[in-house]
Enzyme design. Structure first.
Site, PDB file in Angstrom:
ATOM      1  N   ASP A 171      16.204  -0.644 -39.072  1.00 14.34           N
ATOM      2  CA  ASP A 171      14.607  -1.208 -39.643  1.00 14.34           C
ATOM      3  C   ASP A 171      14.858  -3.051 -39.271  1.00 14.34           C
ATOM      4  O   ASP A 171      15.264  -3.653 -40.325  1.00 14.34           O
ATOM      5  CB  ASP A 171      15.060  -1.105 -41.233  1.00 14.34           C
ATOM      6  CG  ASP A 171      13.647  -1.815 -41.737  1.00 14.34           C
ATOM      7  OD1 ASP A 171      12.422  -2.236 -41.291  1.00 14.34           O
ATOM      8  OD2 ASP A 171      14.137  -1.655 -42.904  1.00 14.34           O
TER       9      ASP A 171
ATOM     10  N   ASP B 165       4.189   1.340 -42.532  1.00 14.83           N
ATOM     11  CA  ASP B 165       5.600   0.767 -42.695  1.00 14.83           C
ATOM     12  C   ASP B 165       5.551  -0.642 -43.286  1.00 14.83           C
ATOM     13  O   ASP B 165       4.674  -1.356 -42.758  1.00 14.83           O
ATOM     14  CB  ASP B 165       6.404   0.735 -41.728  1.00 14.83           C
ATOM     15  CG  ASP B 165       7.807   0.589 -42.106  1.00 14.83           C
ATOM     16  OD1 ASP B 165       8.297   0.442 -43.435  1.00 14.83           O
ATOM     17  OD2 ASP B 165       8.551  -1.105 -41.722  1.00 14.83           O
TER      18      ASP B 165
ATOM     19  N   ASN C 109       3.475  -2.911 -38.219  1.00 11.53           N
ATOM     20  CA  ASN C 109       2.887  -3.990 -39.124  1.00 11.53           C
ATOM     21  C   ASN C 109       2.543  -5.490 -38.513  1.00 11.53           C
ATOM     22  O   ASN C 109       3.309  -6.310 -38.531  1.00 11.53           O
ATOM     23  CB  ASN C 109       3.499  -4.120 -40.054  1.00 11.53           C
ATOM     24  CG  ASN C 109       5.120  -4.327 -40.078  1.00 11.53           C
ATOM     25  OD1 ASN C 109       5.377  -3.627 -39.065  1.00 11.53           O
ATOM     26  ND2 ASN C 109       5.969  -4.799 -41.408  1.00 11.53           N
TER      27      ASN C 109
ATOM     28  N   ASN D 257      13.507  -4.972 -47.954  1.00 16.86           N
ATOM     29  CA  ASN D 257      13.059  -3.786 -48.768  1.00 16.86           C
ATOM     30  C   ASN D 257      12.837  -2.628 -48.218  1.00 16.86           C
ATOM     31  O   ASN D 257      12.501  -2.676 -46.773  1.00 16.86           O
ATOM     32  CB  ASN D 257      11.411  -4.281 -49.054  1.00 16.86           C
ATOM     33  CG  ASN D 257      11.167  -5.450 -49.590  1.00 16.86           C
ATOM     34  OD1 ASN D 257      12.196  -5.650 -50.373  1.00 16.86           O
ATOM     35  ND2 ASN D 257      10.069  -5.678 -49.969  1.00 16.86           N
TER      36      ASN D 257
ATOM     37  N   HIS E  70      13.109 -12.574 -39.265  1.00 13.55           N
ATOM     38  CA  HIS E  70      12.028 -13.347 -39.722  1.00 13.55           C
ATOM     39  C   HIS E  70      13.140 -15.016 -38.966  1.00 13.55           C
ATOM     40  O   HIS E  70      13.900 -15.354 -38.901  1.00 13.55           O
ATOM     41  CB  HIS E  70      12.631 -13.697 -41.182  1.00 13.55           C
ATOM     42  CG  HIS E  70      11.361 -11.978 -41.816  1.00 13.55           C
ATOM     43  ND1 HIS E  70      10.527 -12.253 -41.727  1.00 13.55           N
ATOM     44  CD2 HIS E  70      12.215 -11.376 -42.491  1.00 13.55           C
ATOM     45  CE1 HIS E  70       9.968 -10.965 -42.161  1.00 13.55           C
ATOM     46  NE2 HIS E  70      10.877 -10.171 -42.669  1.00 13.55           N
TER      47      HIS E  70
ATOM     48  N   GLY F  32      14.154  -8.028 -45.299  1.00  9.22           N
ATOM     49  CA  GLY F  32      14.651  -8.209 -44.282  1.00  9.22           C
ATOM     50  C   GLY F  32      15.813  -8.683 -43.233  1.00  9.22           C
ATOM     51  O   GLY F  32      15.654  -9.659 -43.695  1.00  9.22           O
TER      52      GLY F  32
ATOM     53  N   HIS G 260      10.953  -3.080 -35.611  1.00 12.72           N
ATOM     54  CA  HIS G 260      10.428  -4.511 -35.890  1.00 12.72           C
ATOM     55  C   HIS G 260       9.972  -5.032 -35.347  1.00 12.72           C
ATOM     56  O   HIS G 260      11.468  -5.699 -34.571  1.00 12.72           O
ATOM     57  CB  HIS G 260      10.090  -5.055 -37.323  1.00 12.72           C
ATOM     58  CG  HIS G 260      10.130  -4.224 -38.134  1.00 12.72           C
ATOM     59  ND1 HIS G 260       8.367  -3.941 -39.304  1.00 12.72           N
ATOM     60  CD2 HIS G 260      10.799  -3.566 -38.703  1.00 12.72           C
ATOM     61  CE1 HIS G 260       8.818  -3.040 -40.050  1.00 12.72           C
ATOM     62  NE2 HIS G 260       9.821  -2.992 -40.509  1.00 12.72           N
ATOM     63  N   LEU G 261       9.133  -5.320 -33.707  1.00 12.78           N
ATOM     64  CA  LEU G 261       9.164  -6.031 -32.669  1.00 12.78           C
ATOM     65  C   LEU G 261       8.977  -7.561 -32.956  1.00 12.78           C
ATOM     66  O   LEU G 261       8.819  -8.529 -32.069  1.00 12.78           O
ATOM     67  CB  LEU G 261       8.985  -5.574 -32.110  1.00 12.78           C
ATOM     68  CG  LEU G 261      10.140  -4.060 -31.309  1.00 12.78           C
ATOM     69  CD1 LEU G 261       9.625  -3.654 -29.601  1.00 12.78           C
ATOM     70  CD2 LEU G 261      11.686  -4.213 -31.320  1.00 12.78           C
TER      71      LEU G 261
END
Length: 424
Positions: free
Chosen positions: A305, A153, A95, A278, A309, A323, A63-64
């Site tokens: 993954d 996702d 996402n 998750n 955050h 995450g 996730h970038l």
């Protein structure tokens, strides 16, 4: 200088079943020669004695946060994390805000990654418009824009008929459908259903939520003949289901994240919300089942993954976002599995490089064959280091591994013949 010579490294390439000590000559971005005692005038030399030289790593799941949440991460900071972790190909999840459900969003990501120039970033398109699970995205347009995979996702596609149609269409276009398998009607809580959720009094996400959707997707893939990739596998029963369908000839692949292999749900008692992910960290028996599946080949690859955050988004377990960051820590965690005897060094590199590249149809990105693009990772399996403010390249620091000693460090990363990272 267009030539680069790597000297005296331990060269390991699963694509050729190669494990030898030798040299690699790179010219004009490609591997020109692999051999012993190579010499070339006017060449930059890397002394790799005592180091492992292998095809660069490929991450199927990261996730970038760009576009839309660049306070957590952006393509430039994520690219720096990637190459510091030995990755030169990264598939980013859709996402984002807006989501990658239109070709112009995919093109924005590709163009920005090219400008940064550290590694290849491949956007995954969404399965459904807005990731709302109601109407399929324009798969053809997303493919034309550069997407190789499709997933919602973080938002499992719950509509079985829509998933069946997605598999059929994607199969016709040569796109890979990936799914985050957790049934929303069961996975409404925060952490695994077990001892820790009972102890803390926190609502849970039971393993059955994963098992049910994994079973559904495997059946649909088997019946349609289209490939399916199960994201971040975490449950022992899901492992058995995948093993069964693989034996039946289903076109299924799956990934596991390093933290599901190293941590059980009890890590939450030590690290709190930094261990909230998750699907959640499971029971010890689930972790051991994943390790066996890694060992026997049921699990196809390791994916990070990487999920950054901000600090204020972690806080209490009940309100924290799920995450953890993982691009820079994947190698030392995977090496721990080698040290524990679960997999060999050759298998580890295969799981992090050649196999994920094969799933994407990009075998040329992860090989040391003569003539191939020079995407190479050089690492020291014995180097001890700490992930902290001075070594972390992410904008975020959400990981249980913060300030912990890690063993195994990337020393050089080479992307298309250019040194894009060196440990100094």
């Amino acid at each position: 200088m267009s030539k680069l010579l790597i000297k005296r490294g331990r060269i390991i390439d699963p694509s050729q079943k190669l494990d030898t000590v030798g040299d690699i000559l790179i010219e004009k971005g490609r591997i020109k020669t692999v051999g012993e005692n190579l010499f070339e005038l006017e060449t930059q030399i890397i002394d790799a004695k005592g180091l492992v030289v292998c095809p660069a790593f490929v991450d199927l799941h990261a996730h970038l946060r760009d576009p839309g949440e660049t306070y957590k991460e952006d393509i430039e900071s994520a690219s720096r994390c990637a190459v510091a972790g030995g990755f030169t190909t990264v598939v980013c999840m859709p996402n984002t805000k807006p989501p990658v459900d239109r070709p112009e969003v995919a093109q924005y990501i590709i163009d920005k990654a090219r400008r940064v120039g550290l590694c290849q970033v491949i956007p995954s398109g969404t399965l459904t418009k807005g990731r709302e699970g109601k109407e399929l995205s324009d798969f053809y347009a997303l493919k034309q824009a550069g997407c190789l995979t499709l997933t919602d996702d973080g938002s499992p596609l719950m509509d079985a008929r829509l998933m069946q149609r997605a598999l059929e269409l994607a199969g016709q276009l040569g796109l890979l459908v990936m799914n985050h398998c957790e049934d929303d009607s069961l996975a409404y809580g925060h952490i695994n259903d077990g001892y820790v959720s009972s102890l803390l009094g926190v609502s849970s996400r039971p393993a059955e939520a994963e098992d049910i959707l994994v079973a559904r997707d495997l059946i649909l893939s088997y019946k349609t003949g289209s490939p399916i990739h199960i994201q971040h596998l975490s449950s022992a029963l899901s492992v058995e289901l995948i093993r069964y369908f693989k034996e039946k000839g289903a076109r299924v692949s799956c990934e596991v994240n390093p933290y599901h292999l190293l941590f059980s749900e009890r890590e939450l008692l030590k690290s709190g919300a930094n261990a909230k992910v998750n699907p959640p960290l499971r029971k010890e028996e689930d972790r051991l089942a994943l390790l066996e599946a890694l060992k026997d080949g049921t699990v196809d690859c390791i994916a990070t993954d990487h999920a950054p955050h901000a600090g204020w988004e972690k806080g209490r377990i009940e309100s924290a976002k799920a995450g953890m960051i993982g691009l820079q820590t994947a190698l030392p965690l995977a090496l721990e599995l080698v040290r524990q005897g679960y997999i060999s060094l050759m298998q580890m590199i295969d799981l992090m490089s050649c196999k994920p590249a094969k799933i994407l149809g990009l075998e040329g990105c992860a090989t040391l064959k003569v003539g191939s693009k020079a995407n190479i990772t050089i690492f020291d399996p014995e180097k001890v280091w700490t992930l902290n403010e001075s070594t972390n390249f992410s904008k975020s620091r959400n990981t249980p591994l913060w300030n912990r000693k890690l063993k195994g460090k990337v020393v050089y990363t080479i992307f298309e013949g250019k040194v894009v990272y060196r440990d100094v």
